[in-house]
Write a protein that holds these residues in place. Structure first.
Motif, PDB file in Angstrom:
ATOM      1  N   TYR A  11       0.846  -1.193   0.000  1.00  0.00           N
ATOM      2  CA  TYR A  11       0.000   0.000   0.000  1.00  0.00           C
ATOM      3  C   TYR A  11       0.877   1.236   0.000  1.00  0.00           C
ATOM      4  CZ  TYR A  11      -3.834  -3.083   1.400  1.00  0.00           C
ATOM      5  OH  TYR A  11      -4.772  -4.069   1.447  1.00  0.00           O
TER       6      TYR A  11
ATOM      7  N   PRO B  15       2.089   4.937   1.274  1.00  0.00           N
ATOM      8  CA  PRO B  15       2.170   5.465   2.646  1.00  0.00           C
ATOM      9  C   PRO B  15       0.869   6.140   3.087  1.00  0.00           C
ATOM     10  CG  PRO B  15       4.173   5.986   1.454  1.00  0.00           C
ATOM     11  CD  PRO B  15       3.218   5.397   0.457  1.00  0.00           C
TER      12      PRO B  15
ATOM     13  N   THR C 142      -1.619   3.387   3.985  1.00  0.00           N
ATOM     14  CA  THR C 142      -1.182   2.777   5.248  1.00  0.00           C
ATOM     15  C   THR C 142      -1.539   3.679   6.428  1.00  0.00           C
ATOM     16  OG1 THR C 142       0.627   1.654   4.100  1.00  0.00           O
ATOM     17  CG2 THR C 142       0.804   1.838   6.490  1.00  0.00           C
TER      18      THR C 142
ATOM     19  N   MET D 145      -5.309   3.499   7.088  1.00  0.00           N
ATOM     20  CA  MET D 145      -5.675   2.264   7.781  1.00  0.00           C
ATOM     21  C   MET D 145      -5.289   2.324   9.264  1.00  0.00           C
ATOM     22  SD  MET D 145      -4.778  -0.550   4.913  1.00  0.00           S
ATOM     23  CE  MET D 145      -6.093  -1.183   3.910  1.00  0.00           C
ATOM     24  N   GLY D 146      -4.137   2.902   9.545  1.00  0.00           N
ATOM     25  CA  GLY D 146      -3.716   3.065  10.928  1.00  0.00           C
ATOM     26  C   GLY D 146      -4.631   4.004  11.691  1.00  0.00           C
TER      27      GLY D 146
END
Length: 71
Positions: free
Chosen positions: A3, A5, A8, A11-12
């Motif tokens: 994915y 950055p 990512t 998602m975090g």
């Protein structure tokens, strides 16, 4: 799967948002509840800002991965 950055980070932030919402359901102290509400709003704001930087097709894929449907 690799994915970007940005994806990512989104998602975090989604995981952090879930955690903040869970904490909101457990806290009884009004001051702590207000603090968690502010945190939840900041997290969601960051998530939406990052999501807005993605092209529409990638945005749709991310939303599907996060189990969110656009209406």
């Amino acid at each position: 799967m690799m994915y970007s950055p940005t994806v990512t980070a989104i998602m975090g932030l989604n995981g952090a948002h879930d955690s903040a919402v869970l904490q909101l359901t457990k806290v009884r102290c009004p001051a702590k509840k207000a603090e968690y509400e502010r945190q939840e709003l900041r997290i969601m704001n960051c998530l939406l800002e990052l999501l807005d930087t993605l092209p529409n097709d990638e945005k749709q894929q991310v939303l599907k991965a996060l189990k969110v449907e656009l209406q």
